[in-house]
Design a protein around this motif. Structure first.
Motif, short mmCIF file in Angstrom:
data_model
loop_
_atom_site.label_atom_id
_atom_site.label_comp_id
_atom_site.label_asym_id
_atom_site.label_seq_id
_atom_site.Cartn_x
_atom_site.Cartn_y
_atom_site.Cartn_z
N ALA A 15 -40.51 -27.20 -77.31
CA ALA A 15 -41.23 -26.14 -78.02
C ALA A 15 -40.69 -24.77 -77.63
O ALA A 15 -40.50 -24.49 -76.44
N PRO A 16 -40.48 -23.89 -78.59
CA PRO A 16 -40.16 -22.50 -78.26
C PRO A 16 -41.39 -21.82 -77.67
O PRO A 16 -42.52 -22.28 -77.86
N ALA A 17 -41.19 -20.72 -76.97
CA ALA A 17 -42.31 -20.06 -76.28
C ALA A 17 -43.41 -19.65 -77.24
O ALA A 17 -44.59 -19.67 -76.88
N THR A 24 -49.84 -26.43 -75.30
CA THR A 24 -50.58 -26.56 -74.04
C THR A 24 -52.09 -26.64 -74.24
O THR A 24 -52.82 -26.96 -73.29
N GLN A 25 -52.57 -26.35 -75.45
CA GLN A 25 -54.01 -26.40 -75.73
C GLN A 25 -54.30 -27.22 -76.99
O GLN A 25 -54.98 -26.72 -77.90
N LEU A 133 -36.17 -33.21 -86.00
CA LEU A 133 -37.50 -32.73 -85.63
C LEU A 133 -37.84 -33.13 -84.19
O LEU A 133 -37.39 -34.16 -83.70
N HIS A 134 -38.66 -32.31 -83.56
CA HIS A 134 -39.14 -32.59 -82.21
C HIS A 134 -40.67 -32.72 -82.24
O HIS A 134 -41.36 -31.70 -82.39
N PRO A 135 -41.23 -33.93 -82.11
CA PRO A 135 -42.68 -34.04 -81.98
C PRO A 135 -43.11 -33.45 -80.63
O PRO A 135 -42.57 -33.84 -79.58
N LEU A 136 -44.04 -32.52 -80.66
CA LEU A 136 -44.41 -31.78 -79.45
C LEU A 136 -45.72 -32.26 -78.83
O LEU A 136 -45.84 -32.36 -77.60
N ALA A 137 -46.72 -32.50 -79.66
CA ALA A 137 -48.05 -32.84 -79.16
C ALA A 137 -48.85 -33.47 -80.29
O ALA A 137 -48.55 -33.26 -81.47
N PRO A 153 -53.37 -35.01 -86.32
CA PRO A 153 -52.30 -34.06 -86.63
C PRO A 153 -51.25 -34.10 -85.52
O PRO A 153 -51.56 -34.01 -84.33
N VAL A 154 -50.00 -34.26 -85.93
CA VAL A 154 -48.87 -34.29 -84.98
C VAL A 154 -48.14 -32.96 -85.09
O VAL A 154 -47.58 -32.63 -86.14
N LEU A 155 -48.16 -32.19 -84.02
CA LEU A 155 -47.49 -30.89 -83.98
C LEU A 155 -46.01 -31.10 -83.74
O LEU A 155 -45.61 -31.79 -82.79
N GLY A 156 -45.18 -30.53 -84.62
CA GLY A 156 -43.74 -30.70 -84.50
C GLY A 156 -43.02 -29.38 -84.63
O GLY A 156 -43.56 -28.38 -85.11
N TYR A 157 -41.75 -29.39 -84.22
CA TYR A 157 -40.91 -28.18 -84.29
C TYR A 157 -39.48 -28.57 -84.62
O TYR A 157 -38.98 -29.61 -84.18
#
Length: 258
Positions: A15-17, A24-25, A133-137, A153-157
């Protein structure tokens, strides 16, 4: 792998900043979502969820919440060129026809969990190359009546997800990478309610060039903006009935700067 065992598929370090508050939340998104849902709507969802659990009619599902944008940035600061992948469902579908949505859908028996489901469905609906794609959380699952989906919901970047397009017009009408600034822009934010309900049940929505993003998807995006620190004040007294809001589609320029 069980539906709930998906930690090995996630890469939060990718994940980018500017996305770290969401990574994280993840539980904060559902909390922010619930704060926006009117009390009587939340009560109805709770009853429907309980009934679906008792009758075993709930179905596992997942959606991909895919952000694209630069790999650098600061927490709470939205890059100008960040975007979010959104679709509009075909008007002929049984559930949620014509609604804007995240790509996703019901789990198949062979799926290895919500990440697999979200990526598979996204590829089927938008033609996206999931290898980019990068699955993050994974965010906390939410229940959606009347379809009976229990959605994760799958958060991706992705810094560059490549081209996307409608694959099957029987399922999807529009595929778009929408600038996140279009969702942040207070000029694009309204409250919407269905005609069979009352103004008290209105929820956050986004009126964009070719889509009205409301319902579950509008609530989730609103919660994401809040948790990420991107939201700016908007007129929550600007309330429209759903058909009235849909009649406003086609106005150009709503992807403008926040």
């Amino acid at each position: 792998m069980s539906w709930d065992d998906h930690a090995g598929e996630l890469n939060p370090d990718a994940a980018p900043a500017w996305l770290t508050p969401l990574v994280t939340q993840p539980d904060a998104v559902k909390a922010a979502y619930r704060r926006r849902v009117p009390a009587e709507v939340l009560a109805a969802i709770t009853v429907a969820n309980t009934t679906a659990a008792r009758t075993r009619s709930r179905r596992d599902a997942a959606v991909l919440v895919l952000f694209s944008g630069p790999a650098d940035g600061e927490p709470g600061t939205l890059p100008d060129d960040a975007d979010l992948l959104v679709t509009v469902r075909a008007s002929t579908l049984r559930h949620h026809a014509g609604q804007a949505a995240f790509p996703g859908g019901a789990a198949d028996p062979d799926d290895d969990g919500p990440v697999h489901t979200a990526l598979r469905e996204a590829a089927e609906e938008t033609g996206i190359d999931t290898g980019r794609l990068h699955p993050l959380a994974t965010l906390e699952r939410m229940f959606i009546p009347p379809s009976g989906f229990h959605v994760v919901p799958v958060l991706g970047y992705s810094p560059d997800p490549g081209p996307v397009a409608v694959v099957d017009r029987a399922e999807t009408a529009v595929v778009a990478r929408v600038p996140v600034r279009a969702f942040v822009n207070p000029e694009n934010r309204i409250m919407v309610y269905r005609s069979e309900n009352t103004r008290r049940t209105a929820g956050p929505a986004f009126l964009l060039n070719e889509m009205l993003v409301w319902g579950f998807t509008g609530q989730v995006i609103s919660a994401l903006l809040d948790v990420a620190g991107w939201a700016i004040p908007w007129d929550t007294d600007n309330v429209s009935e759903l058909d009235e809001a849909m009649a406003l589609l086609g106005v150009t320029g709503s992807y403008g700067e926040a």
